[in-house]
Design a protein around this motif. Structure first.
Motif, PDB file in Angstrom:
ATOM      1  N   ALA A  69      -4.605  15.208  -2.875  1.00 44.95           N
ATOM      2  CA  ALA A  69      -3.366  15.973  -2.971  1.00 44.95           C
ATOM      3  C   ALA A  69      -2.590  15.675  -4.244  1.00 44.95           C
ATOM      4  N   VAL A  70      -2.698  14.446  -4.752  1.00 48.58           N
ATOM      5  CA  VAL A  70      -1.972  14.100  -5.983  1.00 48.58           C
ATOM      6  C   VAL A  70      -2.826  14.349  -7.224  1.00 48.58           C
ATOM      7  N   GLY A  71      -4.014  14.909  -7.020  1.00 48.14           N
ATOM      8  CA  GLY A  71      -4.867  15.246  -8.152  1.00 48.14           C
ATOM      9  C   GLY A  71      -5.584  14.068  -8.767  1.00 48.14           C
ATOM     10  N   LEU A 109       0.839  -1.200   0.000  1.00 43.23           N
ATOM     11  CA  LEU A 109       0.000   0.000   0.000  1.00 43.23           C
ATOM     12  C   LEU A 109       0.872   1.246   0.000  1.00 43.23           C
ATOM     13  N   GLY A 110       1.919   1.261   0.826  1.00 43.52           N
ATOM     14  CA  GLY A 110       2.818   2.401   0.858  1.00 43.52           C
ATOM     15  C   GLY A 110       3.499   2.651  -0.480  1.00 43.52           C
ATOM     16  N   ALA A 111       3.888   1.558  -1.143  1.00 42.46           N
ATOM     17  CA  ALA A 111       4.527   1.691  -2.455  1.00 42.46           C
ATOM     18  C   ALA A 111       3.578   2.310  -3.468  1.00 42.46           C
ATOM     19  N   ARG A 112       2.309   1.940  -3.392  1.00 42.12           N
ATOM     20  CA  ARG A 112       1.318   2.517  -4.308  1.00 42.12           C
ATOM     21  C   ARG A 112       1.117   4.006  -4.023  1.00 42.12           C
ATOM     22  N   MET A 113       1.129   4.384  -2.749  1.00 44.45           N
ATOM     23  CA  MET A 113       1.002   5.796  -2.389  1.00 44.45           C
ATOM     24  C   MET A 113       2.193   6.588  -2.924  1.00 44.45           C
ATOM     25  N   ARG A 114       3.400   6.027  -2.775  1.00 46.45           N
ATOM     26  CA  ARG A 114       4.600   6.695  -3.295  1.00 46.45           C
ATOM     27  C   ARG A 114       4.511   6.857  -4.812  1.00 46.45           C
ATOM     28  N   GLU A 115       4.011   5.830  -5.477  1.00 46.92           N
ATOM     29  CA  GLU A 115       3.876   5.887  -6.936  1.00 46.92           C
ATOM     30  C   GLU A 115       2.968   7.038  -7.355  1.00 46.92           C
ATOM     31  N   LEU A 116       1.850   7.190  -6.664  1.00 45.26           N
ATOM     32  CA  LEU A 116       0.925   8.276  -6.991  1.00 45.26           C
ATOM     33  C   LEU A 116       1.568   9.642  -6.740  1.00 45.26           C
ATOM     34  N   ARG A 117       2.345   9.730  -5.655  1.00 40.80           N
ATOM     35  CA  ARG A 117       3.012  11.009  -5.346  1.00 40.80           C
ATOM     36  C   ARG A 117       4.023  11.368  -6.431  1.00 40.80           C
ATOM     37  N   THR A 118       4.856  10.418  -6.824  1.00 36.67           N
ATOM     38  CA  THR A 118       5.884  10.716  -7.825  1.00 36.67           C
ATOM     39  C   THR A 118       5.257  11.023  -9.184  1.00 36.67           C
ATOM     40  N   GLU A 119       4.156  10.353  -9.498  1.00 42.05           N
ATOM     41  CA  GLU A 119       3.459  10.650 -10.756  1.00 42.05           C
ATOM     42  C   GLU A 119       2.952  12.083 -10.774  1.00 42.05           C
ATOM     43  N   ALA A 120       2.650  12.608  -9.586  1.00 36.35           N
ATOM     44  CA  ALA A 120       2.154  13.987  -9.476  1.00 36.35           C
ATOM     45  C   ALA A 120       3.305  14.999  -9.452  1.00 36.35           C
ATOM     46  N   GLY A 121       4.553  14.509  -9.509  1.00 34.70           N
ATOM     47  CA  GLY A 121       5.704  15.407  -9.520  1.00 34.70           C
ATOM     48  C   GLY A 121       6.030  16.016  -8.174  1.00 34.70           C
ATOM     49  N   LEU A 122       5.659  15.357  -7.100  1.00 33.42           N
ATOM     50  CA  LEU A 122       5.893  15.879  -5.758  1.00 33.42           C
ATOM     51  C   LEU A 122       6.976  15.075  -5.046  1.00 33.42           C
TER      52      LEU A 122
END
Length: 280
Positions: free
Chosen positions: A62-64, A12-25
């Protein structure tokens, strides 16, 4: 903390990180956007803290990608209840798992099940259950509390005679021949199956060797109303509550039901297996 739980939390944490990086954050940017401490972002992404449903909704916003909240929350619901290894389930013996089965049965009006290798637990004689439970305790090297587990399994069978419940069970013909016990115990078990054919709230179908199958018989499972599926594999048990999982196993059950035989034809197959034991 169990391996099952931690593995799912890391995913789950890895998926959250993936969404954050995709958003450029980066991590600090994400924390600032959420008004969180950066350490919280780090703990969540590395599987060291369990998020709340509200955390996940805020993360998706937050990641849109607000639609991602449902996916993340689905993963959260499954953290502890989705996959349970047998070593974890049986850490103190079989009895607690049998007690859990009693609890789920009491909550359920209709149980649909399929077994390919053994007689369903709800239909087992005490002697047959004793052999099954002790053999698997030995094989999995888990604590043996066989008598307590057998007693719990027998208590669960009281539900077979309660009004307002329905048991629709399917058994692969091969299960009628599996000698996981002595021939005498299997003969008594097959006699028990025949006696259950007349119960008003029990529907027992046998999937014959000769049946034309759209899918091959696989792991055993039970569907509790339309809210829960419990499916067993060699090394773990899955408790599945997502609608798509329930729908999938319902489709499997229906595929087997379409080729199963009932009543006198089922009686004939059970009697043939009984006769093959060459006992009085």
């Amino acid at each position: 903390m169990s391996t099952d739980f931690q593995t799912a939390r890391i995913a789950l944490g890895a998926r959250m990180r993936e969404l954050r990086t995709e958003a450029g954050l980066n991590g600090r940017g994400m924390a600032a956007r959420l008004s969180w401490q950066p350490s919280k972002v780090s703990r969540l992404e590395n599987g060291k803290q369990t998020p709340t449903a509200r955390d996940l909704e805020a993360w998706a916003e937050a990641v849109g990608q607000p639609d991602a909240a449902a996916e993340l929350q689905g993963r959260l619901r499954g953290l502890e209840s989705r996959y349970r290894t047998w070593r974890r389930q049986l850490a103190v013996g079989h009895r607690p798992r049998q007690e859990a089965g009693i609890s789920e049965t009491q909550r359920t009006r209709v149980i649909r099940g399929f077994e390919a290798s053994v007689v369903p637990g709800m239909f087992q004689t005490a002697d047959y259950a004793r052999h099954v439970l002790s053999r698997y305790a030995d094989f999995r090297t888990t604590p043996r509390d066989t008598e307590a587990a057998v007693n719990a399994r027998m208590r669960r069978q009281v539900a077979l005679y309660e009004q307002g419940r329905e048991f629709r069970m399917l058994v692969w013909e091969g299960a009628l021949y599996v000698l996981i016990c002595s021939r005498e115990v299997l003969a008594a078990q097959l006699d028990r199956l025949i006696s259950l054919l007349g119960l008003a709230n029990v529907s027992l179908g046998i999937v014959p060797f000769s049946a034309p199958l759209s899918i091959a018989p696989g792991d055993g499972f039970a569907i509790y109303d339309d809210r829960l599926v419990i499916s067993e594999t060699w090394n773990l048990e899955m408790w599945l509550e997502e609608a798509e999982d329930v729908a999938f196993f319902s489709k499997v059950w229906t595929a087997m039901d379409e080729v199963a035989v009932y009543e006198h034809r089922a009686h004939r197959l059970i009697a043939r297996a009984r006769a093959s034991l060459d006992l009085p």
